[in-house]
Design an enzyme around this catalytic site. Structure first.
Site, PDB file in Angstrom:
ATOM      1  N   PHE A   1       0.803  -1.215   0.000  1.00  0.00           N
ATOM      2  CA  PHE A   1       0.000   0.000   0.000  1.00  0.00           C
ATOM      3  C   PHE A   1       0.837   1.266   0.000  1.00  0.00           C
ATOM      4  CE2 PHE A   1      -2.772  -3.134   1.871  1.00  0.00           C
ATOM      5  CZ  PHE A   1      -4.021  -2.834   1.345  1.00  0.00           C
ATOM      6  N   ASP A   2       0.481   2.171  -0.894  1.00  0.00           N
ATOM      7  CA  ASP A   2       0.806   3.562  -0.671  1.00  0.00           C
ATOM      8  C   ASP A   2      -0.034   3.984   0.528  1.00  0.00           C
ATOM      9  OD1 ASP A   2       1.545   6.362  -1.257  1.00  0.00           O
ATOM     10  OD2 ASP A   2      -0.584   6.510  -1.768  1.00  0.00           O
ATOM     11  N   VAL A   3       0.498   4.853   1.350  1.00  0.00           N
ATOM     12  CA  VAL A   3      -0.202   5.236   2.586  1.00  0.00           C
ATOM     13  C   VAL A   3      -0.787   6.639   2.500  1.00  0.00           C
ATOM     14  CG1 VAL A   3       0.045   5.596   5.077  1.00  0.00           C
ATOM     15  CG2 VAL A   3       1.236   3.688   3.959  1.00  0.00           C
TER      16      VAL A   3
END
Length: 237
Positions: free
Chosen positions: A13-15
């Protein structure tokens, strides 16, 4: 589409922007400073100025770089200058909220997959973000760990190496992100399967995220994390 949603062991995941609403965080902080100074701040204008100031050769790691960014955008927005205001913007990252659907969706997805964070933020900020999200991650990689930022392929290779040590490969990973520039395009180039969370589907432009040179059609496409979790639940049923 070569694989179903159930064909992966890991979700990466990109956060910031995918799970944490950094645009609202920036706009709220700047709006608060403006209110104290009697200045009205246009949120979308502020994001456009932020984007232009943020992505330069002189940028520091995020969100520490917000001190420098503030010094550039404050005069253009009519806001008071001074390092204390830039530090206030930087420190606001510790209080940025997740999108309303993020925490629940991540808890649901964690029941089936190993969740790995891949963030351009520094470790100190990620610690706050993870707490906000309910600490759902099996592993995490920050700019402090990788010494680089997405879309640098080197960032992704750190994750590939980690998964490889567990006996897996990038084919076992579904990369989930909202940024076409930082994540979706490069993940495609690296041969990953990706999932675009189009957070700004009801808004024009790219907001605080740099516009990609070209659009990459994702393997999976949802408007929210809730939609992704729902799709996984439906596929499991």
């Amino acid at each position: 589409m070569s694989k179903s949603l159930l064909g992966f062991k890991y979700l990466t995941f990109d956060v910031v922007g995918t799970l944490i609403d950094f645009e609202a965080g920036i706009k709220n902080c700047l709006g608060g400073i403006g209110a104290e100074a009697g200045v009205s701040v246009d949120g979308e204008e502020a994001l456009a100025l932020y984007r232009a100031a943020r992505y330069t050769d002189h940028a520091d790691l995020f969100p520490d770089d917000l001190v420098r960014v503030y010094s550039i955008i404050a005069p253009k927005l009519g806001l008071p200058t001074g390092v204390e205001y830039g530090e206030r913007l930087r420190d606001s990252a510790a209080r940025w909220a997740g999108f309303p659907d993020s925490k629940d969706a991540m808890a649901r997805l964690a029941k089936r997959y190993k969740l790995i964070a891949m963030t351009n933020a520094r470790r100190w900020a990620f610690t706050h973000f993870s707490t906000e999200l309910g600490d759902p991650f099996y592993a995490s990689f920050t700019a402090d760990d990788t010494k680089t930022e997405k879309p640098d392929p080197a960032f992704f290779h750190h994750v590939f190496d980690f998964v490889g040590r567990e006996g897996g490969s990038k084919d076992d990973i579904l990369h989930v992100a909202q940024s076409q520039y930082h994540d979706i395009g490069i993940s495609r180039q690296l041969g990953m399967t990706n999932c675009w969370i189009q957070r700004r589907h009801a808004q024009k432009g790219y907001g605080g995220t740099i516009e990609p040179a070209q659009f990459t059609e994702p393997d999976f496409h949802f408007h929210s994390m809730a939609e992704l979790a729902d799709a996984v639940d439906a596929a499991t049923a």
